[in-house]
Design an enzyme around this catalytic site. Sequence first.
Site, PDB file in Angstrom:
ATOM      1  N   HIS A  73      -2.232  11.087  -2.564  1.00 15.05           N
ATOM      2  CA  HIS A  73      -3.760  10.711  -1.370  1.00 15.05           C
ATOM      3  C   HIS A  73      -4.826  11.389  -1.507  1.00 15.05           C
ATOM      4  O   HIS A  73      -5.760  12.086  -1.854  1.00 15.05           O
ATOM      5  CB  HIS A  73      -3.504   9.914  -0.782  1.00 15.05           C
ATOM      6  N   HIS A 111       0.762  -1.048  -0.092  1.00  9.94           N
ATOM      7  CA  HIS A 111      -0.256   0.205  -0.298  1.00  9.94           C
ATOM      8  C   HIS A 111       0.640   1.099   0.116  1.00  9.94           C
ATOM      9  O   HIS A 111       1.606   1.933   0.961  1.00  9.94           O
ATOM     10  CB  HIS A 111      -0.797  -0.351   1.376  1.00  9.94           C
ATOM     11  N   ARG A 112       0.381   2.111  -0.853  1.00 12.16           N
ATOM     12  CA  ARG A 112       1.335   3.181  -1.133  1.00 12.16           C
ATOM     13  C   ARG A 112       2.697   3.535  -0.539  1.00 12.16           C
ATOM     14  O   ARG A 112       3.786   4.523  -0.802  1.00 12.16           O
ATOM     15  CB  ARG A 112       0.812   4.273   0.357  1.00 12.16           C
ATOM     16  N   ASP A 154      -1.013  -2.410   4.133  1.00 13.38           N
ATOM     17  CA  ASP A 154       0.839  -1.518   4.627  1.00 13.38           C
ATOM     18  C   ASP A 154       1.797  -2.607   5.354  1.00 13.38           C
ATOM     19  O   ASP A 154       2.942  -1.545   5.524  1.00 13.38           O
ATOM     20  CB  ASP A 154      -0.196  -0.958   6.179  1.00 13.38           C
ATOM     21  N   GLU A 164       0.735  -0.173  -4.863  1.00 11.91           N
ATOM     22  CA  GLU A 164      -0.392   0.806  -5.315  1.00 11.91           C
ATOM     23  C   GLU A 164       0.078   1.723  -4.935  1.00 11.91           C
ATOM     24  O   GLU A 164       0.922   2.793  -3.911  1.00 11.91           O
ATOM     25  CB  GLU A 164      -1.535   0.113  -4.494  1.00 11.91           C
ATOM     26  N   LYS A 210      -7.332   9.025  -7.764  1.00 10.02           N
ATOM     27  CA  LYS A 210      -7.616  10.555  -6.888  1.00 10.02           C
ATOM     28  C   LYS A 210      -7.669  11.640  -6.883  1.00 10.02           C
ATOM     29  O   LYS A 210      -7.183  12.400  -7.023  1.00 10.02           O
ATOM     30  CB  LYS A 210      -6.280   9.710  -5.866  1.00 10.02           C
ATOM     31  N   GLU A 220      -4.090   4.050  -8.717  1.00 10.78           N
ATOM     32  CA  GLU A 220      -5.358   4.560  -7.987  1.00 10.78           C
ATOM     33  C   GLU A 220      -5.412   5.858  -8.663  1.00 10.78           C
ATOM     34  O   GLU A 220      -4.878   6.944  -7.882  1.00 10.78           O
ATOM     35  CB  GLU A 220      -5.718   4.410  -6.427  1.00 10.78           C
ATOM     36  N   ASP A 278      -1.339   6.366  -5.080  1.00  8.67           N
ATOM     37  CA  ASP A 278      -2.574   7.509  -5.710  1.00  8.67           C
ATOM     38  C   ASP A 278      -1.915   8.670  -6.659  1.00  8.67           C
ATOM     39  O   ASP A 278      -1.251   8.899  -6.238  1.00  8.67           O
ATOM     40  CB  ASP A 278      -2.746   8.044  -4.361  1.00  8.67           C
TER      41      ASP A 278
END
Length: 249
Positions: free
Chosen positions: A55, A13-14, A237, A40, A117, A115, A42
């Site tokens: 994000h 995540h991120r 995460d 991943e 955003k 993603e 944003d």
Amino acid sequence: MSAPWPYPFWIAHRGAGKLAPENTLAAFRLGASHGWRMFECDAKLSADGVVILLHDATLQRTTSGQGTAGDLPWSTLARLDAGSWHSRQYAGEPLPTLENVTRFCRASDWLLNIEIKPTPGTDRATGEEVARVAALCWAQAAVPPLLTSFSPKALAGARHAAPHLPRGLLLDGLPEGWLDEARSLDCGAVVNQHTQWTAETVEQTQAAGLRALSYTVNEPEAARRLVGFGIDGIITDRIDLFAPAARSA
């Protein structure tokens, strides 16, 4: 019958979860050092149309800036500190562009879940530009990035700009008509909040020819529950807790 799915089961995540400043190259480097192969992130637009990684709609949580990121040109955003908020170790870490991150990933055959955003009111334009940049940067790649969004308008824009790139509908629950909406956007996946999946809805998704993915799974018990449902992918995460090469929790 689902089309072949080229992505690994575990997605960071991120970039590196909470261990590094989110959506920065430092986070991607840390995630990669833990053995992760898919990340991943944003993506949204600057005022002059550059695709950046961020994000929030506003800057103050994760950068030294203030206000709405989409109101500022890249020349201003490029000078911001996107690392000090996390820890002194990352002071001075800049905001990256999607092109920056793509070069990093392509050099080592790592994969991306982008993603989309959008800044409020820019959904379709953001979807189109993110998809255009992704298609250009990943041209000739064996495995393209997966584009996801909570915004159907953004996904429609992405489909218009680069119909060959795979898409996923992000959800926070399963409202009436969720599967029909995913299919109407020609999505290959539904990405849902982990507490909202059941064995039945995972099976329903897969029976429709789509993959079922889940976010943001940080506890082994939650991961085991989803694995038991037959989930197709997990975003987490906890890059320090889960083994990205394994399918088990």
